[in-house]
Design an enzyme around this catalytic site. Structure first.
Site, PDB file in Angstrom:
ATOM      1  CD  GLU A  49      -2.656   1.116   2.639  1.00 40.17           C
ATOM      2  OE1 GLU A  49      -2.637   0.103   3.354  1.00 40.17           O
ATOM      3  OE2 GLU A  49      -3.258   2.143   2.931  1.00 40.17           O
ATOM      4  CG  ASP A  60      -3.046   9.011   8.061  1.00 43.68           C
ATOM      5  OD1 ASP A  60      -2.963   7.798   8.322  1.00 43.68           O
ATOM      6  OD2 ASP A  60      -3.341   9.460   6.942  1.00 43.68           O
TER       7      ASP A  60
END
Lengths: 267, 407
Positions: A49, A60
């Site tokens: 990824e 995040d």
């Protein structure tokens, strides 16, 4: 059938689980990213990824946020991801997907994004801020190009909605382990295994668990219940703390090797 | 036919059930937040129809906030400009000194209705932070306010007020250390705390239902203004001017007039130091449609979709995005959006202080500056209303610093 579909069908036949490291493109520079991607297959990863740096990543935690900031400050441009993909050819290369904010896809245009990504050998995209309600048009375009659109299910997603998301996802389904942002956790929710098992009964789509997986131990716990595991912050942290391309690659591949072993031993 | 006549007419019946104002708005957030946003939309829908909720909010706005805020005829300012009569909608006289309290009380009541036990908020100028801390103190809710460290530096008085009110301040050191980064950090908190925490967004930004809900809570500004105009000069105003950062005071002022075609409306963005990228905070004037902080609207971003740094001397306007309804009003031609630079806003600040005895917030001073320009081109029997969204006490130290004065 995309490269991801093929991979999971092979893994299921051989009763293996996928290990999917997350690497931020351009952290600390695109040459290092390339060296890591080239080494991941031999280290034991099955697919990769690639995180595309974004200026405002609300999902995040601090580790991935800082990696995005480092990449952007050192001049990261989206085109580098496509150029990099074109350089990564050959049988030894892993299937790869991008983790990319819809802000970026919208800016360059959905069709352009898919076209460039496909040309550069990317098999799909995870778009963490594109909800199932807003994704119909993009999903249609992805399907037409055999480009997987990997959707996310979280602990706060009601069960009937989980099924709906699974139905509109292709490639695999990304199960977010925790209610929160990316980052390593020492403990994961106790009902995680039960919840993923339930979802596996609802869909044939491979389910990969991500967020919070910090060590070979956690990987070993979760491997039996999932089709694959995604490890992000723990890898990005190793990239940040090693210096020089060779040391970074060594640190990442050693860790990926440990995860591989833990996953294989547990399944 | 002109191209303008081909545009869709702006409607007050927006957004749709997906949160779309024409093309703009929607919901672009991580899946983790979906359930909380659905829950909020449902609860708000029930509250809106609940007379008890409306009665409680109206009571607070009257006795705690001090509404209705006056519509004040700025005669000396009007005379010095020599055009239209300038009226100030005095949101600066609200408790906590700005319009922000109209929204935070509504959302704090919703927090209680949803059974949530903690509040988080972001703030730029600190006005929304103070208003959130105030509402939370009033209801006994713990409150955490995210604020960029650059804004903490330039809005010290508000930071101290928030602490006095019992709020916890979290300094945000990432990115440009301003409002945009404070929103990011509040969203991240909410990602982990969403089960028991409500995020009181302070402007008409963010994912659905926030832009609609915050507009509705602020629409009391425009509704009162309509009534006050009819009471004082027996008709609707000819023109309304308000400053636009995220755009909540402007949305609240404009919304009740959207279908009154005779009322011209002008939104004033922060022109900063100039037109070059990074020197201003005017996405409607210089940006493009894109996605930021959960909705589709005009935004300042580069060719890759990365959000650009912006500048305004006023912390409350120093934001690269804008509420989606403003993008809709611009696209339909209902509202004109222009920009006003730091220097012109500062001059208007001084002029208002000396001709009317009102120290306005730097944010509101942008609206005052353009209102004077627009009024000068109008006739003395015409009426122009400016939304004076906040008072300027919070800016005193920063203005002194900019002028090299110590006190």
């Amino acid at each position: 059938m995309s490269a991801i579909d093929q991979l999971f069908s092979e893994l299921r036949q051989s009763k293996k689980k996928a290990l999917m490291p997350f690497v931020t493109a351009g952290d600390p520079n695109i040459e290092t990213t390339e060296a890591i991607l080239r080494a991941l297959g031999d280290a034991g990863a099955d697919l990769c990824e690639l995180g595309i740096p974004y200026s405002d990543p609300v999902a995040d935690g601090p580790v991935i946020q800082s990696s995005y900031q480092r990449a952007l400050e050192s001049g990261f441009k989206l085109q580098q991801v496509f150029d990099l993909g074109k350089r990564l050819t050959g049988d030894a290369m892993l299937p790869r997907v991008t983790m990319v904010s819809y802000s970026i896809i919208h800016r360059i245009g959905m069709e352009t994004y898919i076209k460039k990504a496909v040309e550069a050998g990317y098999s799909g995209a995870i778009v963490p801020d594109l909800l199932v309600e807003e994704s119909a048009e993009f999903a249609k375009l992805c399907k037409a190009s055999d480009f997987s659109l990997i959707q996310l299910v979280t602990p706060t997603t009601p069960r009937e909605r989980q099924v709906r998301i699974a139905e509109s996802s292709t490639g695999f389904l990304y199960y977010v382990s925790v209610t929160g942002i990316t980052g390593e956790r020492t403990a994961l929710p106790t009902d995680l295994v039960d919840n993923v098992s339930w979802l596996r009964g609802q869909t044939d789509l491979p389910i990969c668990i991500g967020f919070g997986i910090s060590s070979p131990d956690t990987a070993a716990q979760l491997a039996p219940v999932a089709d694959g595991l995604i490890v992000g912050s723990a890898i990005v942290r190793r990239i940040a703390s090693a210096s020089g391309k060779e040391n970074v690659v060594r640190s990442v591949t050693e860790f990926v090797g440990q995860l591989r072993k833990a996953i294989d031993d547990a399944t | 036919m002109s191209s303008a006549s081909a545009r869709p007419h702006a409607s007050a019946s927006v957004p749709d059930s997906q949160g779309r104002f024409g093309d703009f708005g929607g919901r672009f957030v991580p899946e983790t937040l979906t359930r909380a946003l659905d829950q909020l939309a449902d609860e708000y829908d029930r509250a809106k129809k609940d007379p008890e909720f409306q009665r409680e909010l109206a009571g607070l706005l009257k006795t705690f906030v001090g509404r209705p805020s006056p519509l004040y005829h700025a005669k000396r300012l009007s005379n010095s400009v020599g055009g239209a009569q300038i009226w100030l909608k005095r949101e600066d006289l609200n408790h906590t000194g700005a319009h922000k309290i109209n929204n935070t009380l509504g959302q704090a009541l919703l927090t209680l209705r949803m059974g949530k036990t903690r509040v988080i908020a972001e703030t730029g100028a600190g006005q929304h932070g103070v208003a959130s801390a105030t509402a939370c103190a009033h209801f006994g809710l713990p409150c955490t306010v995210y604020m960029g460290s650059e804004d903490i530096r330039r809005q010290k008085p508000n930071v101290f007020s928030m602490k006095l009110l019992g709020a916890e301040i979290c300094a945000v050191e990432s990115g440009s250390k301003t409002l945009r980064d404070a929103v990011n950090e509040a969203m991240r908190d909410w990602m982990s705390s969403v089960e028991n925490t409500h995020y009181i967004i302070g402007s008409v930004i963010g994912p659905h239902p926030f832009p609609m809900m915050v507009r509705d809570f602020q629409a009391i500004i425009g509704r009162e203004t309509r009534e006050q105009c009819r009471d004082t000069f027996d008709r609707l105003p000819d023109c309304i001017v308000a400053c636009v950062g995220g755009g909540s005071n402007a949305a609240g002022m404009f919304y009740p007039f959207v279908e009154d075609d005779g009322v011209r409306m002008v939104g004033v963005e922060a022109g900063g130091r100039g037109n070059a990228p990074g020197d201003h905070a005017s996405p409607l004037s210089f940006g493009d449609p894109g996605v930021l902080h959960g909705s589709y609207s005009y935004v300042m971003q580069d060719e890759d979709g990365q959000t650009c740094d912006v500048h305004s001397m006023s912390a409350g306007l120093d934001y690269p995005g804008v509420g989606p309804e403003h993008s809709y009003w611009m696209a339909t031609g209902r509202v004109d959006y222009i920009d006003c630079g730091d220097d012109a806003a500062m001059q208007a600040f001084d002029q208002l202080a000396r001709t009317e005895g009102i120290i306005a917030a730097l944010e509101s001073s942008h609206a005052v500056a353009k209102a004077m320009t627009i009024a000068a081109e109008m006739k003395p029997d015409q009426h122009l209303v400016v939304c004076l969204s906040g008072r300027g006490d919070k800016d005193a130290m920063e203005i002194a610093r900019l002028r090299g004065v110590t006190f």
